[in-house]
Motif scaffolding. Sequence first.
Motif, mmCIF file in Angstrom:
data_model
loop_
_atom_site.group_PDB
_atom_site.id
_atom_site.type_symbol
_atom_site.label_atom_id
_atom_site.label_comp_id
_atom_site.label_asym_id
_atom_site.label_seq_id
_atom_site.Cartn_x
_atom_site.Cartn_y
_atom_site.Cartn_z
ATOM 1 N N ILE A 96 13.164 -7.734 5.396
ATOM 2 C CA ILE A 96 12.823 -6.359 5.028
ATOM 3 C C ILE A 96 12.257 -6.363 3.618
ATOM 4 C CG2 ILE A 96 13.654 -4.011 4.680
ATOM 5 C CD1 ILE A 96 15.864 -4.588 6.682
ATOM 6 N N GLN A 97 10.993 -6.020 3.501
ATOM 7 C CA GLN A 97 10.291 -6.099 2.217
ATOM 8 C C GLN A 97 10.033 -4.716 1.641
ATOM 9 O OE1 GLN A 97 6.729 -8.529 2.866
ATOM 10 N NE2 GLN A 97 7.729 -9.203 4.748
ATOM 11 N N THR A 98 10.192 -4.594 0.337
ATOM 12 C CA THR A 98 9.866 -3.357 -0.363
ATOM 13 C C THR A 98 8.387 -3.355 -0.743
ATOM 14 O OG1 THR A 98 12.098 -3.179 -1.281
ATOM 15 C CG2 THR A 98 10.349 -1.948 -2.390
ATOM 16 N N ILE A 99 7.707 -2.285 -0.401
ATOM 17 C CA ILE A 99 6.313 -2.104 -0.810
ATOM 18 C C ILE A 99 6.324 -1.025 -1.883
ATOM 19 C CG2 ILE A 99 3.969 -1.615 -0.049
ATOM 20 C CD1 ILE A 99 5.288 -4.086 1.268
ATOM 21 N N GLY A 155 6.146 1.875 -4.348
ATOM 22 C CA GLY A 155 5.433 3.139 -4.347
ATOM 23 C C GLY A 155 5.101 3.669 -2.979
ATOM 24 N N VAL A 156 5.432 2.899 -1.928
ATOM 25 C CA VAL A 156 5.080 3.327 -0.570
ATOM 26 C C VAL A 156 6.305 3.387 0.338
ATOM 27 C CG1 VAL A 156 3.630 2.891 1.439
ATOM 28 C CG2 VAL A 156 2.806 2.293 -0.837
ATOM 29 N N GLY A 157 6.933 2.248 0.554
ATOM 30 C CA GLY A 157 8.061 2.209 1.472
ATOM 31 C C GLY A 157 8.489 0.791 1.757
ATOM 32 N N TYR A 158 8.515 0.428 3.027
ATOM 33 C CA TYR A 158 9.022 -0.885 3.427
ATOM 34 C C TYR A 158 8.222 -1.412 4.613
ATOM 35 C CZ TYR A 158 13.114 0.777 0.819
ATOM 36 O OH TYR A 158 13.943 1.278 -0.140
ATOM 37 N N LYS A 159 8.376 -2.719 4.833
ATOM 38 C CA LYS A 159 7.864 -3.284 6.077
ATOM 39 C C LYS A 159 8.757 -4.445 6.495
ATOM 40 C CE LYS A 159 4.525 -6.861 4.685
ATOM 41 N NZ LYS A 159 3.139 -7.353 4.880
ATOM 42 N N LEU A 160 8.700 -4.763 7.775
ATOM 43 C CA LEU A 160 9.454 -5.888 8.313
ATOM 44 C C LEU A 160 8.509 -7.061 8.493
ATOM 45 C CD1 LEU A 160 12.299 -6.711 9.464
ATOM 46 C CD2 LEU A 160 11.340 -6.247 11.715
ATOM 47 N N GLY A 161 8.762 -8.135 7.736
ATOM 48 C CA GLY A 161 7.964 -9.348 7.881
ATOM 49 C C GLY A 161 8.689 -10.346 8.750
ATOM 50 N N ASP A 162 8.196 -11.589 8.743
ATOM 51 C CA ASP A 162 8.810 -12.618 9.582
ATOM 52 C C ASP A 162 9.798 -13.482 8.813
ATOM 53 O OD1 ASP A 162 7.226 -14.231 8.044
ATOM 54 O OD2 ASP A 162 5.862 -14.820 9.651
ATOM 55 N N ASP A 168 9.050 -15.212 5.996
ATOM 56 C CA ASP A 168 8.430 -16.290 5.231
ATOM 57 C C ASP A 168 7.749 -15.809 3.953
ATOM 58 O OD1 ASP A 168 9.190 -18.162 7.084
ATOM 59 O OD2 ASP A 168 7.386 -17.852 8.310
ATOM 60 N N GLU A 169 7.622 -14.478 3.788
ATOM 61 C CA GLU A 169 6.908 -13.963 2.629
ATOM 62 C C GLU A 169 7.717 -14.201 1.353
ATOM 63 O OE1 GLU A 169 7.426 -12.521 5.425
ATOM 64 O OE2 GLU A 169 5.549 -11.755 6.250
ATOM 65 N N GLU A 170 7.017 -14.312 0.218
ATOM 66 C CA GLU A 170 7.668 -14.635 -1.035
ATOM 67 C C GLU A 170 8.395 -13.429 -1.641
ATOM 68 O OE1 GLU A 170 4.851 -16.316 -3.660
ATOM 69 O OE2 GLU A 170 4.594 -18.158 -2.499
ATOM 70 N N ASN A 171 7.814 -12.226 -1.538
ATOM 71 C CA ASN A 171 8.383 -11.062 -2.201
ATOM 72 C C ASN A 171 9.156 -10.193 -1.241
ATOM 73 O OD1 ASN A 171 7.119 -11.765 -4.667
ATOM 74 N ND2 ASN A 171 5.176 -10.946 -3.874
ATOM 75 N N ALA A 172 10.104 -10.791 -0.520
ATOM 76 C CA ALA A 172 10.782 -10.082 0.545
ATOM 77 C C ALA A 172 11.638 -8.947 0.023
ATOM 78 C CB ALA A 172 11.646 -11.054 1.340
ATOM 79 N N LEU A 173 12.343 -9.144 -1.077
ATOM 80 C CA LEU A 173 13.253 -8.107 -1.542
ATOM 81 C C LEU A 173 12.772 -7.507 -2.864
ATOM 82 C CD1 LEU A 173 16.713 -9.708 -0.695
ATOM 83 C CD2 LEU A 173 15.383 -8.095 0.647
#
Length: 234
Positions: A215-218, A220-227, A229-234
Motif C-alpha cells: 500500500i503506497q502513499t501518493i 497530495g492525492v491518496g493511495y495505490k496498491l502496488g505489487d 516491489d516499488e521503492e517508495n511503498a510507505l
Amino acid sequence: MKITILLVEDEEGLRTLLSAELGFEDYTVIPCASGEEALTQFAEHQSDISLIILDWMLPGIDGLGVLRKIRRHYDVPVIMMTARNYVGDKVSGLDAGADDYITKPFDTEELLARIRVILRRNVVKNSNDKMFRVGALALDTKTRQVFAADVEIQLTQREFDLLLTFMQHPGEVMTRDDLLDAVLGTNFDGQINIVDVYVRYLRNKLKESVASQMIQTIRGVGYKLGDGDEENAL
C-alpha cells in the motif's frame, strides 16, 4: 450440468413423490430419511449440491440441527419444510440460516417455483463471488478471507472493504474521496482523514507479512496498491 438437490424427508411417500417430481424437472436428487443421513450425504457430495430441501421433524437430529451444522461452514441454499405452521418456527428456521420456508401440505408447483427463485438468486450471488490476487495478496469475497503468501490475515469489515477496493483497482491511484465512498458510502459526512486511519489499520495488519510494502502513499492525492516491489511503498 444437472443441478443436484439434497432432499431430506423421513416420510417415505412424500420423499418418493418429491424425488420423482424433481427428477421430472431434470434435477439430480439425493434422498435422505434422517438428519444423520443428510449430514453424511452432504459431506460426501457437498461440492455437487446446489440446494437442500430439509424437513424440520426428522428422527435423531432434527432439521434445525442439520441446518445449524451445515451453516457453520457452508452457504448452500436451504428450503425448510414442515407441518408446523407456527410463526415462531419460521422465525427460528430463518434465523438459523434457512433461505425459504414452506408449510405442509403444499402444492408441488409452489415448491418448484420456490426452488427456481432461489437458484436464480444464487446464480446472481455467485457471479459476484470472486477471488482477487495482487502480488502476494489473495482475497476471497465469498468467504471474506484474506491471505498474504498463504498466511491468513484477520481483518475487520472496514479493513476488508478497503483492501477489496484496492484489489479491484491494482496499480491505480485511489483518491481519499474514492476510498471514502467505497468503504463508508457516499452519504458519510465525517472527516475525510478517516480514510488515513483505516489505511493505517490495514497496514498494521499487513506489517508482519510479505505484503507489508504494497500500500503506497501518493502525496497530495491518496493511495495505490502496488505489487510490493516499488521503492517508495510507505
